[in-house]
Write an enzyme that holds these catalytic residues in place. Sequence first.
Site, PDB file in Angstrom:
ATOM      1  NE  ARG A  52       0.111   1.588   3.376  1.00  0.00           N
ATOM      2  CZ  ARG A  52       1.028   2.496   3.643  1.00  0.00           C
ATOM      3  NH1 ARG A  52       2.288   2.134   3.834  1.00  0.00           N
ATOM      4  NH2 ARG A  52       0.724   3.767   3.714  1.00  0.00           N
ATOM      5  N   GLY A  53       0.226   2.399  -0.105  1.00  0.00           N
ATOM      6  CA  GLY A  53       0.985   3.634  -0.261  1.00  0.00           C
ATOM      7  C   GLY A  53       1.098   3.956  -1.747  1.00  0.00           C
ATOM      8  CB  ALA A  54       0.636   7.148  -3.546  1.00  0.00           C
ATOM      9  NE  ARG A  95      -6.171   0.973  -1.796  1.00  0.00           N
ATOM     10  CZ  ARG A  95      -5.503   1.528  -0.772  1.00  0.00           C
ATOM     11  NH1 ARG A  95      -4.219   1.289  -0.597  1.00  0.00           N
ATOM     12  NH2 ARG A  95      -6.126   2.334   0.056  1.00  0.00           N
ATOM     13  CD  GLN A 209      -3.196   2.848   6.834  1.00  0.00           C
ATOM     14  OE1 GLN A 209      -3.826   3.279   7.804  1.00  0.00           O
ATOM     15  NE2 GLN A 209      -3.741   2.709   5.646  1.00  0.00           N
ATOM     16  CG  ASP A 250      -3.140   8.400  -1.297  1.00  0.00           C
ATOM     17  OD1 ASP A 250      -3.254   9.041  -0.223  1.00  0.00           O
ATOM     18  OD2 ASP A 250      -2.636   7.272  -1.362  1.00  0.00           O
ATOM     19  CG  ASN A 260      -2.416  11.821   2.693  1.00  0.00           C
ATOM     20  OD1 ASN A 260      -1.807  10.994   2.022  1.00  0.00           O
ATOM     21  ND2 ASN A 260      -2.150  12.030   3.968  1.00  0.00           N
ATOM     22  CE  LYS A 261      -5.203   5.852   4.382  1.00  0.00           C
ATOM     23  NZ  LYS A 261      -6.085   4.936   3.634  1.00  0.00           N
TER      24      LYS A 261
HETATM   25  C1  LIG Z   1       1.591   9.038  -0.233  1.00  0.00           C
HETATM   26  S1  LIG Z   1       1.763   7.344   0.042  1.00  0.00           S
HETATM   27  C2  LIG Z   1       1.173   7.108   1.568  1.00  0.00           C
HETATM   28  C3  LIG Z   1      -0.224   7.355   1.525  1.00  0.00           C
HETATM   29  O1  LIG Z   1      -0.889   6.142   1.203  1.00  0.00           O
HETATM   30  C4  LIG Z   1      -1.764   5.928   2.223  1.00  0.00           C
HETATM   31  O2  LIG Z   1      -2.874   5.234   1.862  1.00  0.00           O
HETATM   32  P1  LIG Z   1      -3.012   3.648   1.967  1.00  0.00           P
HETATM   33  O3  LIG Z   1      -2.293   3.168   3.184  1.00  0.00           O
HETATM   34  O4  LIG Z   1      -4.490   3.462   2.032  1.00  0.00           O
HETATM   35  O5  LIG Z   1      -2.431   3.099   0.684  1.00  0.00           O
HETATM   36  C5  LIG Z   1      -2.054   7.285   2.776  1.00  0.00           C
HETATM   37  O6  LIG Z   1      -2.883   8.074   2.034  1.00  0.00           O
HETATM   38  C6  LIG Z   1      -0.695   7.817   2.845  1.00  0.00           C
HETATM   39  O7  LIG Z   1      -0.507   9.148   3.085  1.00  0.00           O
END
Ligand SMILES: CSC[C@H]1O[C@H](OP(=O)(O)O)[C@H](O)[C@@H]1O
Length: 377
Positions: A52-54, A95, A209, A250, A260-261
């Site tokens: 996960r993570g962009a 996603r 996270q 994101d 973002n989250k």
């Molecule tokens: C900018 S990458 C990290 C970013 O990704 C996270 O989302 P997820 O854990 O759902 O993939 C979140 O938005 C973070 O800031």
Amino acid sequence: MNIDGKAYRTIWLDEADRLHVIDQHVLPHRFETATITSFSALCDAIRNMLVRGAGLIGATAGYGMWLAACEAPAKDTEAFDTFMSDAATALKRTRPTASNLAWAVDRQLAAMTRGSSPEEKRHIAKVTAQAIADEDAEACKRIGEHGKTLLEALAAKKANGAPVNILTHCNAGWLAFVDYGSALSPVYAAHNAGLPVHVWVDETRPRNQGASLTAWELSRHGVPHALIADNAGGHLMQHGQVDIVIVGADRVTRRGDAANKIGTYLKALAAHDNGVPFYVALPSSTFDFSLDDGVAEIPIEERGAAEVRIMSGKTPDGSVLDVQICPDETPARNWAFDVTPNRLITGLISERGVCQATQEGIDSLYPESAGTARHDS
Ligand SMILES: CSC[C@H]1O[C@H](OP(=O)(O)O)[C@H](O)[C@@H]1O
């Protein structure tokens, strides 16, 4: 980044072309890697957030297109292209919010047009996947260098070597990218340079996270930090305990609105009310120059209710357990992201430098992108 003395990226191909990732389901209680052996397993890994993570989603999608190319019809170019087009559609659906995913898929499709046979295209897909991963790591390293200058300026105003207090939300560290991270990259760069820093880590409900990934990363790297409840940030800002907020993103629009989250927007409101600078760190692959109004236009992923209703954690005997935190009959909704309007953002930190979160500011770093529409959401 180093784990117990060994350098890791979050995704890599071994000498036998097997694809490996760090398993983000079992952190922080165990460090394990997983092998992804098929295109459908890779789609599942993105969907269920094994990765996960962009930035990491983008890099994984790049390798996903290579895995699809390995599974595509090998003799008939037209059939190969149809297979790859279907694979691209399937990957983009895993996603919806992070730009990097569609960006990587489209880059692969464009690159493969340079090949004339399935074999050539498959080779191009592998080289392109590796380039996407390498460039993500390099971009994040540069984000760290640019962001470090902001932290140095704040440190210069501190008395007696007091640490710069940084608040971050979710995990935009190296686990969210191929290496280094976006929001945490300046923190690592500053810490490595001997600047005193301290990080307030939002737990980041519902998937935590911050608690499970950011706290783990910072701890492994020896960066002073403290975990806080998601709702504590405003209080800390009112009492001068936060010098700067740095978050990841994101998807960021042409005018600088940033998805973002979920919960990031509330931190930006609190920062604005308290005069605390609020920065968004992102590699170029997170921009979506085809959109302007982030609140109206960025697709927001809604995930399953179980992520809100059930929490996972370690019990005193060391086993990891899921527990339900609400009545049996309580329904839940689970939006994974929110959008912070550009008026609440002090600046953007990309690998090209720091700019204002406005169309003019972004144009100053990305003059080539003015007026471009890049990909479908
Ligand atoms: C900018 S990458 C990290 C970013 O990704 C996270 O989302 P997820 O854990 O759902 O993939 C979140 O938005 C973070 O800031």
